[in-house]
Design a protein around this motif. Structure first.
Motif, PDB file in Angstrom:
ATOM      1  N   GLY A 113       0.667  -1.242  -0.196  1.00 36.38           N
ATOM      2  CA  GLY A 113       0.034   0.179   0.031  1.00 36.38           C
ATOM      3  C   GLY A 113       0.896   1.200   0.018  1.00 36.38           C
ATOM      4  O   GLY A 113       2.118   1.218   0.526  1.00 36.38           O
ATOM      5  N   ALA A 114       0.346   2.286  -0.532  1.00 35.29           N
ATOM      6  CA  ALA A 114       1.272   3.696  -0.622  1.00 35.29           C
ATOM      7  C   ALA A 114       0.345   4.403  -0.749  1.00 35.29           C
ATOM      8  O   ALA A 114      -0.987   4.510  -1.357  1.00 35.29           O
ATOM      9  N   VAL A 115       0.599   5.863  -0.313  1.00 28.75           N
ATOM     10  CA  VAL A 115      -0.313   7.174  -0.198  1.00 28.75           C
ATOM     11  C   VAL A 115       0.766   8.175  -0.591  1.00 28.75           C
ATOM     12  O   VAL A 115       1.986   8.126   0.064  1.00 28.75           O
ATOM     13  N   TRP A 116       0.439   9.071  -1.415  1.00 25.90           N
ATOM     14  CA  TRP A 116       1.414  10.127  -1.906  1.00 25.90           C
ATOM     15  C   TRP A 116       0.924  11.175  -0.927  1.00 25.90           C
ATOM     16  O   TRP A 116      -0.216  11.875  -0.829  1.00 25.90           O
ATOM     17  N   LEU A 117       1.657  11.941  -0.049  1.00 22.98           N
ATOM     18  CA  LEU A 117       1.767  12.960   0.901  1.00 22.98           C
ATOM     19  C   LEU A 117       2.225  14.220   0.135  1.00 22.98           C
ATOM     20  O   LEU A 117       3.253  14.567   0.118  1.00 22.98           O
ATOM     21  N   GLY A 118       1.247  15.236   0.007  1.00 18.75           N
ATOM     22  CA  GLY A 118       1.560  16.423  -0.669  1.00 18.75           C
ATOM     23  C   GLY A 118       1.511  17.754   0.361  1.00 18.75           C
ATOM     24  O   GLY A 118       2.068  18.569   0.284  1.00 18.75           O
ATOM     25  N   GLU A 119       0.599  17.185   1.441  1.00 21.00           N
ATOM     26  CA  GLU A 119       0.262  18.467   2.465  1.00 21.00           C
ATOM     27  C   GLU A 119       1.710  18.711   3.080  1.00 21.00           C
ATOM     28  O   GLU A 119       1.617  19.747   3.566  1.00 21.00           O
ATOM     29  N   ILE A 120       2.709  17.868   3.435  1.00 22.41           N
ATOM     30  CA  ILE A 120       4.001  18.020   4.053  1.00 22.41           C
ATOM     31  C   ILE A 120       4.597  19.061   3.436  1.00 22.41           C
ATOM     32  O   ILE A 120       5.559  19.594   4.016  1.00 22.41           O
ATOM     33  N   LEU A 121       4.379  19.505   2.034  1.00 22.10           N
ATOM     34  CA  LEU A 121       5.128  20.345   1.424  1.00 22.10           C
ATOM     35  C   LEU A 121       4.855  21.774   2.137  1.00 22.10           C
ATOM     36  O   LEU A 121       5.795  22.608   1.893  1.00 22.10           O
TER      37      LEU A 121
END
Length: 177
Positions: A113-121
């Protein structure tokens, strides 16, 4: 249905993981798919940082509203734009998006499983300090990866817009079908 299309259509963002570690072999497979993404002039403007150290991960939890996802994941891959190898910011960011998508699809194919974390930018400076990154690297995303926890992929699939709502004939006067 062809396997690639099936993988694209079945991939889901997974946010809960088991404690089981991701094998070194699988990590290398995931990274290999990233480096084979297309890039303008084949400049390969990306850098990847494999993060498995618990202390580092704990520090990164404070950089996002998705701390629970980071806490659950046994593996993070930080994805950077290498400003020293880039030649066109937009094209290079697009290439990095392709590399990230390749990694997400590889995870799906590997049963991970995987998720792209963008909010961390929003906390890029803090993340770069934690990871001791040179100034030439621009944070693009962090991907949380692991073996999916039981039931973590059972939520209803989010709808997609109809093709007629997003596609037009070449004169832009008529929606697709």
């Amino acid at each position: 249905m062809p396997a690639t299309i099936d993988t694209i259509l079945s991939r889901r963002s997974i946010r809960e993981f088991t404690d089981e570690k991701v094998s070194r072999e699988d990590i290398e497979r995931i990274l290999n798919t990233a480096r084979w993404a297309p890039s303008g002039l084949n400049n390969q403007p990306w850098k990847f940082m494999v993060i498995q150290n618990e202390e580092t991960m704990e520090k990164l939890e404070g950089c996002t509203h998705y701390a629970k996802v980071i806490r659950s994941a046994p593996l993070l891959i930080a994805v950077f734009l290498d400003r020293e190898t880039m030649y066109n910011h937009t094209k290079d960011v697009q290439a990095i998006g392709a590399a990230i998508q390749n990694m997400l699809l590889a995870c799906c194919d590997l049963g991970l499983g995987a998720v792209w974390l963008g909010e961390i930018l929003n906390q890029e400076e803090k993340v770069n300090l934690i990871l001791s990154c040179p100034e030439s690297l621009e944070l693009m995303a962090v991907i949380a990866i692991g073996h999916p926890a039981k039931g973590s992929d059972s939520s209803p699939r989010k709808p997609r817009k109809n093709l007629k709502d997003i596609c037009y004939e070449e004169n832009c006067e008529k929606n697709w079908r």
